[in-house]
Design a protein around this motif. Sequence first.
Motif, PDB file in Angstrom:
ATOM      1  N   LYS A   9      45.194  36.972  50.561  1.00 35.49           N
ATOM      2  CA  LYS A   9      45.823  38.301  50.555  1.00 35.49           C
ATOM      3  C   LYS A   9      46.163  38.735  49.134  1.00 35.49           C
ATOM      4  N   PRO A  10      46.277  40.054  48.925  1.00 35.97           N
ATOM      5  CA  PRO A  10      46.677  40.547  47.604  1.00 35.97           C
ATOM      6  C   PRO A  10      48.058  40.004  47.238  1.00 35.97           C
ATOM      7  N   ALA A  38      44.195  44.861  38.681  1.00 30.92           N
ATOM      8  CA  ALA A  38      45.232  45.046  39.699  1.00 30.92           C
ATOM      9  C   ALA A  38      45.161  46.477  40.206  1.00 30.92           C
ATOM     10  N   THR A  39      45.712  46.691  41.384  1.00 31.48           N
ATOM     11  CA  THR A  39      45.748  48.013  42.002  1.00 31.48           C
ATOM     12  C   THR A  39      47.195  48.441  42.169  1.00 31.48           C
ATOM     13  N   LYS A  51      49.293  45.090  42.924  1.00 32.88           N
ATOM     14  CA  LYS A  51      48.776  44.039  43.797  1.00 32.88           C
ATOM     15  C   LYS A  51      47.495  43.513  43.155  1.00 32.88           C
ATOM     16  N   MET A  53      44.165  41.102  43.629  1.00 33.54           N
ATOM     17  CA  MET A  53      43.297  40.463  44.611  1.00 33.54           C
ATOM     18  C   MET A  53      42.988  39.033  44.173  1.00 33.54           C
TER      19      MET A  53
END
Length: 70
Positions: A9-10, A38-39, A51, A53
Motif C-alpha cells: 500500500k502507499p 510521491a503523490t 503518499k 508507492m
Amino acid sequence: MANERFGTKPLSPPEVARQTGISELRVRKLIEAGRLKATDVGVGSKNPRWKIMPEHLAEFFGVDREVARA
C-alpha cells in the motif's frame, strides 16, 4: 508491483521514515527535490499530504524491479 520490504500500500512520509531509518524531514526533502516520487493526495489543502508507492521506494533504493514485483 510490491515487495516484501515495502509492502503493497502507499506509505506516508512517517511510515517511510520508520521502515527505512531515514528521518521524516529527509523523506520530505527528497520528495520536494524530486528524488523520491510521491503523490499529493491532499489536493486543495494548504499543505501537501504525500503518499509514496512501494515501487517508487524500491526504485529509489535500487531494488531490482523483478524482485520488487515478486
